[in-house]
Design an enzyme around this catalytic site. Sequence first.
Site, short mmCIF file in Angstrom:
data_model
loop_
_atom_site.label_atom_id
_atom_site.label_comp_id
_atom_site.label_asym_id
_atom_site.label_seq_id
_atom_site.Cartn_x
_atom_site.Cartn_y
_atom_site.Cartn_z
N ALA A 1 0.83 -1.22 0.00
CA ALA A 1 0.00 0.00 0.00
C ALA A 1 0.85 1.26 0.00
O ALA A 1 0.49 2.27 0.59
CB ALA A 1 -0.93 -0.01 1.23
N GLY B 1 2.15 2.86 -2.87
CA GLY B 1 2.16 3.64 -4.10
C GLY B 1 1.36 4.92 -4.00
O GLY B 1 0.43 5.06 -3.19
N ARG C 1 -2.35 8.23 -11.45
CA ARG C 1 -3.51 8.39 -12.34
C ARG C 1 -4.79 8.77 -11.59
O ARG C 1 -5.79 9.16 -12.21
CB ARG C 1 -3.74 7.11 -13.14
CG ARG C 1 -2.67 6.87 -14.22
CD ARG C 1 -2.77 5.47 -14.79
NE ARG C 1 -4.09 5.19 -15.32
CZ ARG C 1 -4.52 3.97 -15.63
NH1 ARG C 1 -3.74 2.91 -15.44
NH2 ARG C 1 -5.73 3.79 -16.13
N ARG D 1 -26.42 5.83 6.97
CA ARG D 1 -25.01 6.21 6.91
C ARG D 1 -24.09 5.25 7.66
O ARG D 1 -22.88 5.46 7.68
CB ARG D 1 -24.84 7.63 7.45
CG ARG D 1 -25.40 8.69 6.53
CD ARG D 1 -25.49 10.04 7.19
NE ARG D 1 -24.25 10.41 7.86
CZ ARG D 1 -24.16 11.41 8.74
NH1 ARG D 1 -25.24 12.12 9.05
NH2 ARG D 1 -23.02 11.70 9.30
N TYR E 1 -34.44 13.21 10.02
CA TYR E 1 -33.07 12.80 10.33
C TYR E 1 -33.04 12.27 11.75
O TYR E 1 -33.43 12.96 12.70
CB TYR E 1 -32.09 13.97 10.21
CG TYR E 1 -30.74 13.62 10.80
CD1 TYR E 1 -29.92 12.67 10.19
CD2 TYR E 1 -30.31 14.18 12.00
CE1 TYR E 1 -28.71 12.31 10.74
CE2 TYR E 1 -29.09 13.82 12.57
CZ TYR E 1 -28.29 12.89 11.93
OH TYR E 1 -27.10 12.52 12.48
N ASN F 1 -28.26 16.36 17.31
CA ASN F 1 -27.35 15.58 18.16
C ASN F 1 -25.93 16.10 18.17
O ASN F 1 -25.08 15.56 18.87
CB ASN F 1 -27.34 14.12 17.69
CG ASN F 1 -26.90 13.98 16.24
OD1 ASN F 1 -27.23 14.81 15.41
ND2 ASN F 1 -26.18 12.93 15.93
#
Length: 424
Positions: free
Chosen positions: A11, A13, A17, A304, A337, A357
């Site tokens: 991991a 790199g 691109r 979520r 929500y 919250n």
Amino acid sequence: MSKNVKAVILAAGKGTRMKSEKPKVLHEIFNKPLAGWVISACEEIGSFENIVIVGHKGEDVEEFVKKNHPQSVCVYQKEQLGTGHAVSMAKKELEGFDGLVVVLNGDIPLITSKSLKKFVDFHTGNNADVTAMTAILDNPFGYGRIVRDENDFIKEIVEQKDCTEAQNQIKEMNVGMYCLNWQKVKGFFDDLKNNNSQNEYYLTDIIKWANENALKTYGYVLEDSNEAFGINSRVQLAEAFKIMNDRHLNELMENGVTIVSPENTQISPETEIGADTVIFPNTFINGKNKIGKNCKIGPFAHLRGDCTIEDFVKIGNFVELKKTYVKSHTNICHLSYVGDTNVGSNVNIGAGTITANYNSITKEKKQTIINDGASIGSNTVLVAPVELGKNAFIGAGSIITKNVDANSLGLTRSPQKEIKNYVK
């Protein structure tokens, strides 16, 4: 899986691109970094220690690993000199280790623990010294080809640019994943050479080295070639997302979940859903969640993560949930929500209800508790921390900042005024 297996995950790199300041392996699918999917797959097969080789912005990768995978360790590759050099960075961590080392890239999020287990079982079942994972592609353009001998052992891996005309016709390609009998092959990493056009130390050279040292080299063909899909661009990131999503939706439907419009539904593979639940279009479910049986989710719902929803629950249109537990036979139907909340059974949450919250000054999130049988009128704000007692009733348009007792009415509302003939 025996505890004599360790994983080395490459991991380090940059991922040029990707056109990003962020390390490639920290780009996300379903809010989970690419490296996270790979590490999780290794953890699921029982690898009790994963060694993650980090380099470009290694501090960021290490921070993610420490927070989310504390049993893993990070080792730095200060100069990126090739895959063979990257694995050699793990030699100190593997000192004295007598077992199998699985080497894999941190940018292949579609790999599954099931395939990894089959890979290791194939290696041990054949008493192999080196096993390379391969895949069969109709169009293997750009990939290294697997060349086998008359006994089906891997003779060599030939890069596309070095292939003969005959080798170009080979459809079996190198995935870049290896299972190694560490005590047999660790000498390779002392003999690494970089006499190639890139002046890099290639892990693929281990096949030639193993054959020269009379070791047994096998190739394991991956059943689903999609699992070998590596990410090098944003386009490939989107392709991997679609493959991962479609795979999980198909599994859910095979297990009795109705997905009304699969092409317009996204559900994280870390989400479990019970039979006879219906997922309506334009629903997006992230992270780890558990949804029970006979629920109705959506349309346009957003979970979520870290949500548990029991049986016979309805989460309706334009409802967002986060870190919430919802007990059975509860309805949260419209435009609401609900976050950091425990919701009881037989609760009705009216349209436009918000659990407030988050304190933006202290950066703290507080919890809301809604007990069984409570009913919340439309356009209500529950300011956490707050608790509604059993069968509590909240009048529409209220802002609730204090606890409401069981069987009580909570109401905050200015008196209605009427000015006669105002329009005239």
